[in-house]
Design a protein around this motif. Structure first.
Motif, PDB file in Angstrom:
ATOM      1  N   SER A  17       0.816  -1.217   0.000  1.00  0.00           N
ATOM      2  CA  SER A  17       0.000   0.000   0.000  1.00  0.00           C
ATOM      3  C   SER A  17       0.847   1.262   0.000  1.00  0.00           C
ATOM      4  N   GLN A  18       2.138   1.143   0.259  1.00  0.00           N
ATOM      5  CA  GLN A  18       2.995   2.322   0.274  1.00  0.00           C
ATOM      6  C   GLN A  18       3.541   2.609  -1.112  1.00  0.00           C
ATOM      7  N   LYS A 476      -3.514   2.996  -8.084  1.00  0.00           N
ATOM      8  CA  LYS A 476      -2.932   3.844  -7.048  1.00  0.00           C
ATOM      9  C   LYS A 476      -3.837   5.043  -6.805  1.00  0.00           C
ATOM     10  N   ASP A 479      -5.058   8.589  -0.201  1.00  0.00           N
ATOM     11  CA  ASP A 479      -6.001   8.595   0.908  1.00  0.00           C
ATOM     12  C   ASP A 479      -5.718   9.824   1.770  1.00  0.00           C
ATOM     13  N   LYS A 482      -3.995   8.444   4.999  1.00  0.00           N
ATOM     14  CA  LYS A 482      -2.858   7.527   4.901  1.00  0.00           C
ATOM     15  C   LYS A 482      -1.861   7.922   3.813  1.00  0.00           C
ATOM     16  N   GLU A 484      -0.359   8.168  -0.060  1.00  0.00           N
ATOM     17  CA  GLU A 484      -0.384   7.363  -1.283  1.00  0.00           C
ATOM     18  C   GLU A 484      -0.620   5.891  -0.953  1.00  0.00           C
ATOM     19  N   GLN A 485      -1.591   5.312  -1.651  1.00  0.00           N
ATOM     20  CA  GLN A 485      -1.960   3.915  -1.451  1.00  0.00           C
ATOM     21  C   GLN A 485      -1.975   3.210  -2.803  1.00  0.00           C
ATOM     22  N   ARG A 487      -3.002  -0.865  -4.732  1.00  0.00           N
ATOM     23  CA  ARG A 487      -3.510  -2.223  -4.621  1.00  0.00           C
ATOM     24  C   ARG A 487      -3.326  -2.919  -5.958  1.00  0.00           C
ATOM     25  N   ASP A 595      -4.924  -3.302   6.611  1.00  0.00           N
ATOM     26  CA  ASP A 595      -3.809  -2.390   6.381  1.00  0.00           C
ATOM     27  C   ASP A 595      -2.464  -3.096   6.244  1.00  0.00           C
TER      28      ASP A 595
END
Length: 842
Positions: A17-18, A476, A479, A482, A484-485, A487, A595
């Protein structure tokens, strides 16, 4: 000019997720040092969380050995402390937790096709259910592919291992140790991988079965895993604790230890070692024919490494790469080629990212691929070609990337090939049995997960050499909380269908409404018809319902009247959507999101259990206090109850007075840190005429010991045979007579087990209602204990309702309905009871 393939790792060593990050200079130097170490170790056990992350971390980062963990199963039969997912879905979570752990400790991950079917009391039972030969074949495949010099098992090959799966893992390791070297065993494998003989096999001796062990014990090799890495700035045990803590669904958060720590290895097979587990193993480049020049080249590259300017190492790496290319094919050529290529990427600071604006599309649909390039070094780099057979890209270009210039971006809009497979875990694509997953493509055996759905490759020139870099397409977004995320990008059917209930109960022959959610996964308009596949003797009205979806993501709810058969039965119905010219589609999309792991997509059959039974119940409102997470509240709603999910602050006399019964979720006494403060109010509720059902808990980590009105002790007793005989001890007890008459027939068709962590000692106020046991064992009478307390009923049950109710087991529904239907009398509180109640503490 020499051309070669340069493959960047598809799963980086940070949470998915990073945003992408380059390794720092310390990590690059560690990789350089590892380039000169040619040895491999395979740690082997039965489940996720069985692995010793201290040993894996130490071997991978201190010995710099190529280190892997082979987990025979994916942990599907365990319990889930972070959500309600169980079985296949839990196995998917625990697979990703293992991968998260390996990204931290530096290991690699492997699996067999074995399914964790639940606790097993013997290796014989385990092998019978798994099909030993099939799992042994997988283990030998992995031995031959991975070619480990050393095998380390977590468990001994006998009953000391404490679990049939554990014992089986050690037995399989010992058998595969010998058989992998035979050309007569699985000859098709031999043609593909050749044979392999590991040097030695040791067991990671555990203190719980050998309390007197120490480094002076004869035959023991000691690993000092607590050493401190100046390069990484942590001890290996601190790193291992972070790795171990990724097993969040098992509640295995771990605090790091500092200072000298030992792990002990006990000899089992092969060549004995006196002091060092790698004794007698050539760990240098001299083990590879024709590699004479490589070792000194790597040694010099390490010595000359400039932490401030890692790109200065690139010429040396290109020379090392040239020498590796000259070698004959073999495992070390393959491994060290990949390591060198990764180091070239790390030292150049080259950033290539491929993202899209949606996280799923259907085959044939268009996808936007946005590509970002940044060269963060003075090395000359240019992009000459971009290709992807998955989405039809084949572009030649000349794109120079200047040192740290603003990001260069290119966008393609292409259609996903019609032939692309759906993105569902490969071991769950087909229906599987109790003991073994169905994997038709044998090349996938051992792999932890699917490859990314879409790849894009880039031909680049780096310091005059032509390289091919491959990257996966990702979704990408940013959020607000959070940052930048990302999947994984997924490929799904053009239309998704889902039954809104997983279990549908028919209490009589009357019809029920069954609703289906149909969702478009395609751009543009989709029209078609929906129908239900139903059991013989059932019918639906109407037989088909049309749908018209005008855009991607649009949903419509369709309702059928379903008429059950007249016979009591448990069966399955399936929703199917038909699209003219496209075919029929029967998949729903389940997303699992936590997470600590990448978001997972499971494309399961759009099915629901239908239960035709004459279920009776009393009362209308149930209070439910969550524990580790389960689907019991949904099951109670299926029965027709209104369920109030109570938070700790809701547990008071006024709220409890409204409940016909209160149920504590599984392991509530282990996981709800404030449950001790709620117990006095709950016991008051029982005393005043209420009914409290407490589901199973483990005995090792109870938040409070004051959870029962009378003494009760929880053991580790369990009945693992789902078809174990059940005896009704009190045939006239209301728990088995009211409102449903329970007979031994009601225990047919149960799944995985009868129950776990049964109480084995209880006060005389408790009445045991049922007795059961596994073959050859003594009777276990603590599965359902009922006590009258004041004017109400306190019930403690270790029956696995959390497994049976989601599977639509009719007898489990009837029994649970009886438990929550128990009724007390009007309150007449004696001074003695009042005194005892007031003295209780949380």
């Amino acid at each position: 000019m020499r051309s070669f393939v340069f493959i960047l790792l598809l799963i980086p060593t940070f949470a998915f997720s990073q945003s992408q990050r380059q390794p720092d200079a310390a990590q690059i130097k560690l990789k350089l040092k590892k380039l000169n170490v040619l040895t491999s170790v395979l740690y082997m056990a039965a489940h996720p969380d069985d692995e010793n992350t201290r040993i894996i971390t130490y071997l991978a980062n201190d010995y710099l050995a190529t280190t892997g963990y082979l987990s025979l199963t994916r942990g599907d039969g365990g319990q889930n402390l972070i959500g309600s997912e169980i079985r296949d879905q839990l196995g998917l979570i625990r697979t990703q937790e293992l991968l998260a752990a390996r990204r931290i400790d530096g290991g690699q991950q492997f699996f067999t096709r074995a399914n964790d079917f639940g606790f097993s009391k013997s290796a014989d039972e385990t092998f019978r259910i798994w099909n030993k030969d099939e799992v042994l074949s997988d283990v030998i495949t992995i031995f031959r592919q991975y070619q480990p010099d050393v095998i380390i098992t977590r468990f001994p090959p006998d009953e000391r291992a404490g679990h049939g799966h554990h014992t089986a893992s050690a037995i399989l390791a010992q058998e595969a140790f010998d058989l992998a070297a035979s050309k007569d065993i699985y000859p098709d494998q031999v043609k593909q991988f050749g044979t392999w003989q590991p040097k030695r096999l040791y067991t990671n001796t555990g203190r719980w079965w050998n309390t007197s062990i120490n480094e002076n014990t004869p035959g023991i090799v000691t690993l000092h895993v607590g050493e401190y890495s100046n390069l990484l700035g942590q001890s290996y045990t601190e790193i291992a604790a972070i790795s171990r803590s990724q097993h969040k669904s098992q509640g295995f958060g771990s605090s790091g230890t500092r200072g000298d720590q030992q792990e002990y290895l006990e000899y089992m097979k092969g060549a004995k070692a006196e002091k060092n587990i790698l004794e007698g193993i050539n760990t240098t480049w001299s083990r590879v024919k024709g590699s004479d020049k490589i070792q000194p080249l790597v040694t010099k590259a390490i010595a000359d490494f400039d932490e401030e300017k890692p790109y200065n190492t690139i010429p040396a790496l290109l020379q090392i790469r040239k020498e590796i290319l000259k070698l004959e094919p073999g495992i070390w050529k393959t491994r060290k080629l990949a390591e060198t290529e990764q180091l070239l990427a790390d030292c150049s600071g080259l950033f290539i990212d491929v993202t899209t604006d949606k996280f799923y599309v259907a085959p044939g649909q268009r996808v936007t691929a946005s590509i970002e390039f940044v060269n963060r070094s003075p090395i000359e780099i240019s992009v000459n070609k971009i290709q992807s057979g998955d989405i039809g890209i084949d572009s030649a270009l000349s794109l120079p990337l200047k040192n740290n210039a603003a990001a260069t971006q290119i966008t393609y809009k292409r259609s996903v090939q019609k032939s692309e497979p759906y993105s569902s875990p490969y071991w769950l694509t087909e229906k599987h049995g109790v003991g073994l997953f169905t994997v038709t493509d044998k090349s996938l055996i051992g792999k932890p997960e699917n490859d990314p759905a879409i790849h894009i490759s880039f031909t680049i020139m780096l310091a005059g050499e032509q390289l091919t870099v491959t990257r996966p397409l990702r979704y990408k977004w940013t959020d607000p909380a959070k940052g930048e995320q990302a999947r994984p990008f997924e490929i799904v059917p053009p239309v998704l269908v889902k039954l809104t209930n997983n279990v549908i109960i028919f209490n009589d022959a009357s019809p029920r409404e069954v609703t289906v959610l149909v969702t478009s996964a395609s751009d543009g308009r989709i029209t078609g018809a929906l129908h239900l596949d139903i059991p013989q003797g059932w019918k639906t009205q109407p037989e088909r319902i049309t749908f018209d979806l005008k855009e991607r993501g649009e949903e419509q709810v369709k309702t059928f009247q379903v008429f059950p058969s007249s016979q009591e039965e448990t069966s399955t119905i399936k929703a199917v959507a038909s699209i003219d010219g496209e075919g029929s589609f029967d998949r729903s999309m389940q997303t699992i999101s936590y997470d600590h792991i990448p978001t997972q997509t499971l494309l399961s059959k759009a099915e629901a259990k239908v239960v035709r039974m004459d279920l009776k119940k009393e009362g209308s409102t149930i209070g439910y206090i969550r524990g580790a997470g389960d689907e019991i509240p949904a099951a109670l709603r299926y029965m027709g109850y209104t369920v109030i999910e109570m938070k700790n602050e809701d547990v008071n006399a006024a709220t409890l007075k409204q409940m016909d019964a209160v149920v504590l979720g599984v392991r509530a006494l282990n996981t709800n840190t404030r449950i001790g403060y709620s117990m006095p109010a709950l016991l008051d509720y029982v005393n005043n005429g209420g009914t409290l059902v407490v589901q199973y808990n483990t005995n090792g980590d109870l938040v409070t010991k004051n959870f029962s009105p009378y003494p009760l002790e929880i053991s580790r007793d369990r009945v693992t045979e789902e078809d174990a005989a059940v005896r009704i001890l009190k045939a006239d007890h209301p728990a088995v007579t009211t409102p449903n008459k329970i007979t031994v027939k009601d225990f047919d068709g149960w799944v995985q087990e009868r129950g776990l962590y049964f109480p084995n000692k209880w006060d005389a106020h408790f009445e045991p209602v049922l007795s059961m046991n596994d073959k050859g064992e003594t009777s276990k009478d603590g599965s359902v204990l009922v006590a009258k307390y004041g004017n109400g009923y306190y019930i403690y049950t270790s029956i696995s309702f959390f497994r049976e109710l989601p599977e639509g087991v009719a007898g489990a529904y009837k029994l649970f309905a009886n438990l929550v239907s128990l009724r007390g009398t009007k309150p007449v509180v004696s001074p003695q009871v009042n005194k005892k109640r007031k003295s209780r503490q949380g």
